[in-house]
Design a protein around this motif. Structure first.
Motif, short mmCIF file in Angstrom:
data_model
loop_
_atom_site.label_atom_id
_atom_site.label_comp_id
_atom_site.label_asym_id
_atom_site.label_seq_id
_atom_site.Cartn_x
_atom_site.Cartn_y
_atom_site.Cartn_z
N GLN A 79 0.84 -1.20 0.00
CA GLN A 79 0.00 0.00 0.00
C GLN A 79 0.87 1.25 0.00
OE1 GLN A 79 -3.37 0.03 -0.19
NE2 GLN A 79 -3.23 -2.18 -0.46
N PRO A 80 1.52 1.55 -1.13
CA PRO A 80 2.36 2.75 -1.14
C PRO A 80 1.52 4.00 -0.96
CG PRO A 80 2.30 1.74 -3.32
CD PRO A 80 1.52 0.86 -2.40
N TYR A 81 2.17 5.04 -0.46
CA TYR A 81 1.50 6.32 -0.26
C TYR A 81 1.27 6.97 -1.63
CZ TYR A 81 0.74 11.15 1.09
OH TYR A 81 0.22 12.40 1.22
N ARG A 82 0.03 7.34 -1.88
CA ARG A 82 -0.33 7.92 -3.18
C ARG A 82 -0.67 9.39 -3.03
NH1 ARG A 82 -4.15 3.23 -5.81
NH2 ARG A 82 -2.66 1.56 -5.48
N GLN A 83 -0.24 10.14 -4.05
CA GLN A 83 -0.59 11.55 -4.14
C GLN A 83 -1.44 11.71 -5.39
OE1 GLN A 83 3.37 13.14 -4.26
NE2 GLN A 83 3.51 13.27 -2.04
N GLY A 84 -1.95 12.89 -5.60
CA GLY A 84 -2.85 13.12 -6.72
C GLY A 84 -2.25 12.94 -8.10
N ASN A 85 -0.95 13.10 -8.25
CA ASN A 85 -0.32 13.06 -9.57
C ASN A 85 0.42 11.75 -9.83
OD1 ASN A 85 1.65 13.47 -7.69
ND2 ASN A 85 2.74 15.05 -8.83
N ASP A 86 0.01 10.67 -9.19
CA ASP A 86 0.72 9.40 -9.29
C ASP A 86 0.15 8.44 -10.33
OD1 ASP A 86 2.51 10.11 -7.31
OD2 ASP A 86 1.35 9.18 -5.71
N GLU A 87 -0.83 8.87 -11.09
CA GLU A 87 -1.50 7.95 -12.02
C GLU A 87 -0.55 7.38 -13.07
OE1 GLU A 87 -4.47 6.63 -11.49
OE2 GLU A 87 -4.40 7.86 -9.67
N GLU A 88 0.35 8.20 -13.59
CA GLU A 88 1.27 7.69 -14.61
C GLU A 88 2.25 6.67 -14.02
OE1 GLU A 88 4.31 9.09 -18.13
OE2 GLU A 88 3.12 10.60 -17.10
N ILE A 89 2.70 6.93 -12.80
CA ILE A 89 3.59 5.97 -12.14
C ILE A 89 2.85 4.65 -11.93
CG2 ILE A 89 4.89 5.46 -10.04
CD1 ILE A 89 5.37 8.51 -9.77
N LEU A 90 1.63 4.73 -11.42
CA LEU A 90 0.85 3.52 -11.20
C LEU A 90 0.60 2.75 -12.49
CD1 LEU A 90 -1.76 4.80 -8.59
CD2 LEU A 90 0.04 3.10 -8.21
N ALA A 91 0.30 3.47 -13.57
CA ALA A 91 0.06 2.83 -14.85
C ALA A 91 1.32 2.13 -15.36
CB ALA A 91 -0.45 3.84 -15.87
N THR A 92 2.46 2.78 -15.21
CA THR A 92 3.74 2.18 -15.63
C THR A 92 4.02 0.92 -14.82
OG1 THR A 92 4.60 4.34 -16.29
CG2 THR A 92 6.22 2.58 -15.91
N PHE A 93 3.86 1.00 -13.51
CA PHE A 93 4.06 -0.16 -12.65
C PHE A 93 3.13 -1.29 -13.07
CE2 PHE A 93 5.77 2.03 -8.51
CZ PHE A 93 6.85 2.52 -9.20
N SER A 94 1.87 -0.97 -13.30
CA SER A 94 0.88 -1.98 -13.66
C SER A 94 1.23 -2.66 -14.99
CB SER A 94 -0.50 -1.32 -13.73
OG SER A 94 -1.47 -2.26 -14.10
N ASP A 95 1.67 -1.89 -15.96
CA ASP A 95 2.05 -2.46 -17.26
C ASP A 95 3.23 -3.42 -17.12
OD1 ASP A 95 0.05 -0.95 -18.48
OD2 ASP A 95 1.44 0.57 -19.27
N ILE A 96 4.19 -3.04 -16.32
CA ILE A 96 5.37 -3.89 -16.12
C ILE A 96 4.98 -5.18 -15.42
CG2 ILE A 96 7.57 -4.07 -14.88
CD1 ILE A 96 7.93 -1.02 -15.50
N VAL A 97 4.16 -5.08 -14.39
CA VAL A 97 3.71 -6.27 -13.66
C VAL A 97 2.92 -7.20 -14.59
CG1 VAL A 97 2.12 -7.03 -11.83
CG2 VAL A 97 3.80 -5.23 -11.37
N ALA A 98 2.11 -6.65 -15.45
CA ALA A 98 1.35 -7.49 -16.40
C ALA A 98 2.31 -8.24 -17.33
CB ALA A 98 0.38 -6.62 -17.20
N ASP A 99 3.34 -7.56 -17.82
CA ASP A 99 4.34 -8.24 -18.66
C ASP A 99 5.04 -9.35 -17.88
OD1 ASP A 99 3.84 -6.60 -20.83
OD2 ASP A 99 5.65 -5.37 -20.57
#
Length: 141
Positions: free
Chosen positions: A29-49
């Motif tokens: 459960q990392p700490y999220r701020q309002g502008n973290d959507e791109e980071i989360l999307a990048t992490f999610s794409d990598i995990v899917a691969d």
């Protein structure tokens, strides 16, 4: 460099992929701020691969009559689960570089196992692409 056996190489590749830092963060459960959507999307794409690669590694093990081992995340990850995503992005880059080095060493040790070496080399190429994605994301953050 000494040769490793095929099963040991697959186990190492599975551990590197299935227990990567970003795989750990998917459960944290990392700490999220309002502008973290791109980071989360990048992490999610990598995990899917990585998940797709894990399936292929498990398939290689099963075809050889081996049950994929369970593996735990490195203990060093446990102190990072609740930090801010922008900080974790920097750590993800560091861990990605470390994983690429491990994949390079593993690839070099597989001269006699061409099928598995091809899978490791594919994982290495994918890891390099993921590193580039993480670095681009970091440059924008």
């Amino acid at each position: 460099m000494p040769q490793v056996n095929a099963i040991a190489a697959l186990h190492e590749l599975l551990a590197l992929t299935k227990r990567s830092f970003l795989q750990y963060l998917r459960h944290a459960q990392p700490y999220r701020q309002g502008n973290d959507e791109e980071i989360l999307a990048t992490f999610s794409d990598i995990v899917a691969d990585q998940d797709l690669l894990v399936e292929r590694i498990v398939g290689q093990l099963e075809r050889r009559g081996h049950v994929p081992p369970s593996a735990e995340f490195p203990m060093e990850f446990t102190g990072l689960h609740d930090l801010a995503l922008d900080y974790l992005l920097d750590r993800a880059i560091d861990y990605q570089k470390r994983d690429i080095e491990a994949l390079e060493q593993l690839s070099e040790s597989l001269a006699c196992h061409q099928t598995i070496r091809s899978l490791v080399d594919e994982a290495k190429g994918m890891a390099r692409g993921h590193l580039q994605s993480l670095e681009e994301c970091c440059a924008k953050a």
